[in-house]
Scaffold this motif. Sequence first.
Motif, PDB file in Angstrom:
ATOM      1  N   ARG A  81      34.682  11.791  17.186  1.00 12.31           N
ATOM      2  CA  ARG A  81      33.812  11.890  18.340  1.00 12.31           C
ATOM      3  C   ARG A  81      34.139  10.765  19.302  1.00 12.31           C
ATOM      4  NH1 ARG A  81      28.907  14.548  17.639  1.00 12.31           N
ATOM      5  NH2 ARG A  81      27.886  12.932  18.854  1.00 12.31           N
ATOM      6  N   LEU A  83      32.651   9.230  23.457  1.00 15.26           N
ATOM      7  CA  LEU A  83      31.434   9.161  24.266  1.00 15.26           C
ATOM      8  C   LEU A  83      31.007  10.525  24.798  1.00 15.26           C
ATOM      9  CD1 LEU A  83      31.864   5.884  26.353  1.00 15.26           C
ATOM     10  CD2 LEU A  83      30.328   6.296  24.445  1.00 15.26           C
ATOM     11  N   ASN A  85      31.006  13.286  23.430  1.00 19.78           N
ATOM     12  CA  ASN A  85      30.306  14.070  22.423  1.00 19.78           C
ATOM     13  C   ASN A  85      28.878  13.602  22.179  1.00 19.78           C
ATOM     14  OD1 ASN A  85      33.418  13.842  21.074  1.00 19.78           O
ATOM     15  ND2 ASN A  85      32.584  15.870  21.417  1.00 19.78           N
ATOM     16  N   VAL A  86      28.523  12.421  22.664  1.00 14.10           N
ATOM     17  CA  VAL A  86      27.201  11.866  22.388  1.00 14.10           C
ATOM     18  C   VAL A  86      26.136  12.561  23.226  1.00 14.10           C
ATOM     19  CG1 VAL A  86      25.797   9.773  22.483  1.00 14.10           C
ATOM     20  CG2 VAL A  86      28.147   9.658  21.645  1.00 14.10           C
ATOM     21  N   SER A  87      26.364  12.625  24.526  1.00 18.18           N
ATOM     22  CA  SER A  87      25.393  13.238  25.430  1.00 18.18           C
ATOM     23  C   SER A  87      26.082  13.557  26.754  1.00 18.18           C
ATOM     24  CB  SER A  87      24.214  12.299  25.662  1.00 18.18           C
ATOM     25  OG  SER A  87      24.610  11.189  26.447  1.00 18.18           O
ATOM     26  N   LEU A 141      32.239   5.637  15.412  1.00 18.74           N
ATOM     27  CA  LEU A 141      31.178   6.472  15.973  1.00 18.74           C
ATOM     28  C   LEU A 141      30.957   7.704  15.103  1.00 18.74           C
ATOM     29  CD1 LEU A 141      29.239   6.842  18.409  1.00 18.74           C
ATOM     30  CD2 LEU A 141      31.030   8.245  19.449  1.00 18.74           C
ATOM     31  N   THR A 142      32.026   8.288  14.616  1.00 20.11           N
ATOM     32  CA  THR A 142      31.919   9.454  13.746  1.00 20.11           C
ATOM     33  C   THR A 142      31.210   9.088  12.453  1.00 20.11           C
ATOM     34  OG1 THR A 142      33.972  10.329  14.659  1.00 20.11           O
ATOM     35  CG2 THR A 142      33.252  11.249  12.574  1.00 20.11           C
ATOM     36  N   ASP A 146      26.554   8.207  15.785  1.00 18.76           N
ATOM     37  CA  ASP A 146      26.120   7.844  17.148  1.00 18.76           C
ATOM     38  C   ASP A 146      25.287   6.559  17.186  1.00 18.76           C
ATOM     39  OD1 ASP A 146      27.402  10.166  17.791  1.00 18.76           O
ATOM     40  OD2 ASP A 146      25.598  11.316  18.221  1.00 18.76           O
ATOM     41  N   ASP A 147      25.729   5.565  16.466  1.00 19.43           N
ATOM     42  CA  ASP A 147      25.061   4.267  16.476  1.00 19.43           C
ATOM     43  C   ASP A 147      25.193   3.639  17.866  1.00 19.43           C
ATOM     44  OD1 ASP A 147      24.000   1.781  15.980  1.00 19.43           O
ATOM     45  OD2 ASP A 147      25.396   1.254  14.376  1.00 19.43           O
ATOM     46  N   ASN A 148      24.088   3.128  18.407  1.00 16.61           N
ATOM     47  CA  ASN A 148      24.081   2.552  19.757  1.00 16.61           C
ATOM     48  C   ASN A 148      25.038   1.371  19.884  1.00 16.61           C
ATOM     49  OD1 ASN A 148      22.310   4.358  20.891  1.00 16.61           O
ATOM     50  ND2 ASN A 148      20.499   3.138  20.435  1.00 16.61           N
ATOM     51  N   ILE A 151      28.406   2.739  20.570  1.00 12.69           N
ATOM     52  CA  ILE A 151      28.455   3.280  21.929  1.00 12.69           C
ATOM     53  C   ILE A 151      28.609   2.148  22.937  1.00 12.69           C
ATOM     54  CG2 ILE A 151      27.117   4.492  23.698  1.00 12.69           C
ATOM     55  CD1 ILE A 151      25.923   6.183  21.375  1.00 12.69           C
TER      56      ILE A 151
END
Length: 189
Positions: A81, A83, A85-87, A141-142, A146-148, A151
């Motif tokens: 993943r 960025l 893919n996060v939102s 991240l994968t 999705d740990d802040n 990110i």
Amino acid sequence: MSNDNLNELFKDLEHDLDIENPNLGHEQRFLNKLVKQNKSGFNKTSGKTRSLWKPFLGIAASIVLVVALVIGRQEDDDNFRDLANVSPEMAETQDFFTTSINEELNKIQEASSPETKILIQDAMKRIKTLEDNYESLKDDLTESGDDNRVIYAMISNFQNRINILQSTLEQIKNVKQLKKITHETSNTL
């Protein structure tokens, strides 16, 4: 070589040369052996058929390999993943940074000169290191879901790349100004 040397060479080798004729019927015996060998172990049509299939089998194997690689590559891409893919907001952020980095790289290429070559090479090495770090962050991240913190580290990585490129552009500008001043000074003297 002169003709004299050639004549001497042949005189020296005269006894070593095979000048005898084969026995009578040699050619027919040879042809009979070929026919016999052809009948006993080698079928012409199967040899041709086999040789026709070899290229097709090679092509088919190549196609299967390419398809497998493409499918494997898509699965790898799905497993990692970034960025985007996060939102949707992070996708916009990634697009912004990617566009900005590409613009800065284009400016550097346009400003490139022999005097700035080393400067640009150094910047590209630093950018490559950050890109490698970003790939590692994608793995993180994968794994982290999705740990802040990851990110923020990815965003910081993009910002660091832009800072390096902008700093390099500023240094290129300084080098060109210094060259211009040096050139003007040498012309006035």
